[in-house]
Design an enzyme around this catalytic site. Structure first.
Site, PDB file in Angstrom:
ATOM      1  N   CYS A  50      65.676  42.283  37.728  1.00  8.63           N
ATOM      2  CA  CYS A  50      65.481  43.425  38.620  1.00  8.63           C
ATOM      3  C   CYS A  50      64.090  43.296  39.251  1.00  8.63           C
ATOM      4  CB  CYS A  50      65.606  44.732  37.834  1.00  8.63           C
ATOM      5  SG  CYS A  50      64.219  45.062  36.714  1.00  8.63           S
ATOM      6  N   GLU A  76      63.619  40.577  29.770  1.00 11.08           N
ATOM      7  CA  GLU A  76      62.541  39.773  30.341  1.00 11.08           C
ATOM      8  C   GLU A  76      61.167  40.283  29.927  1.00 11.08           C
ATOM      9  OE1 GLU A  76      65.203  41.141  31.848  1.00 11.08           O
ATOM     10  OE2 GLU A  76      65.446  40.333  33.857  1.00 11.08           O
ATOM     11  N   CYS A 122      61.150  43.406  36.654  1.00 14.44           N
ATOM     12  CA  CYS A 122      61.028  42.197  35.835  1.00 14.44           C
ATOM     13  C   CYS A 122      60.587  40.996  36.669  1.00 14.44           C
ATOM     14  CB  CYS A 122      62.339  41.911  35.124  1.00 14.44           C
ATOM     15  SG  CYS A 122      62.742  43.160  33.878  1.00 14.44           S
ATOM     16  N   HIS A 128      63.512  45.910  29.018  1.00 10.16           N
ATOM     17  CA  HIS A 128      64.408  44.866  29.510  1.00 10.16           C
ATOM     18  C   HIS A 128      64.113  43.564  28.765  1.00 10.16           C
ATOM     19  CE1 HIS A 128      65.315  46.806  33.692  1.00 10.16           C
ATOM     20  NE2 HIS A 128      65.313  47.701  32.721  1.00 10.16           N
TER      21      HIS A 128
END
Length: 146
Positions: free
Chosen positions: A83, A55, A86, A53
């Site tokens: 999410c 992040e 993260c 992801h």
């Protein structure tokens, strides 16, 4: 704040890169002392890694740039609400601020547990929300046509 819009625009540029690479268009940048120290976008498909992801990739890049695991005095700008995975990583990295553009009512951390990000971390939402939502909506509309 105007400065948040400026930095979020750069995160959106990362999201556009993800879009162009056929990844879910989410971008992130980490800023410290008025300078970008990390930038990333989703690379889940490219790396075949469900944890790739924006992040998490930005946290790793920032930690490498600073040569430390904690991101004190750093702000992360993300084009979509993190999410749970993260959000907790941001908590563990001890960022000072989290600024995200659009909420994620299905998979955003607040739908699961708003305390995944510690209360001492400043959280702001809605900066360039419409631009981020438009990009995500366009991506998924194209996916439905394929």
């Amino acid at each position: 704040m105007e400065i948040d819009k400026f930095w979020m625009q750069q995160a959106l540029q990362e999201a556009v890169k993800a879009f162009e690479e056929d990844e879910v268009p989410i971008g992130a940048i980490i800023v410290r002392g008025g300078k970008v120290i990390a930038r990333a976008h989703n690379q889940v498909e490219q790396l075949q890694d469900v944890t790739a992801h924006a992040e998490l990739l930005a946290i790793t890049a920032a930690s490498n740039a600073l040569n430390q695991k904690y991101l004190w005095d750093c702000t992360i700008y993300i084009t979509l609400e993190p999410c749970p995975m993260c959000a907790y990583a941001l908590n563990l990295a001890q960022v000072s601020r989290v600024v995200f553009a659009a909420p994620d009512h299905q998979k955003g951390y607040r739908s699961f547990n708003p305390k995944l990000i510690h209360e001492s971390i400043e959280v702001h939402e809605g900066v360039l929300k419409e631009e981020s939502q438009k990009l995500i909506k366009e991506f998924f509309q194209l996916k439905r046509l394929i």
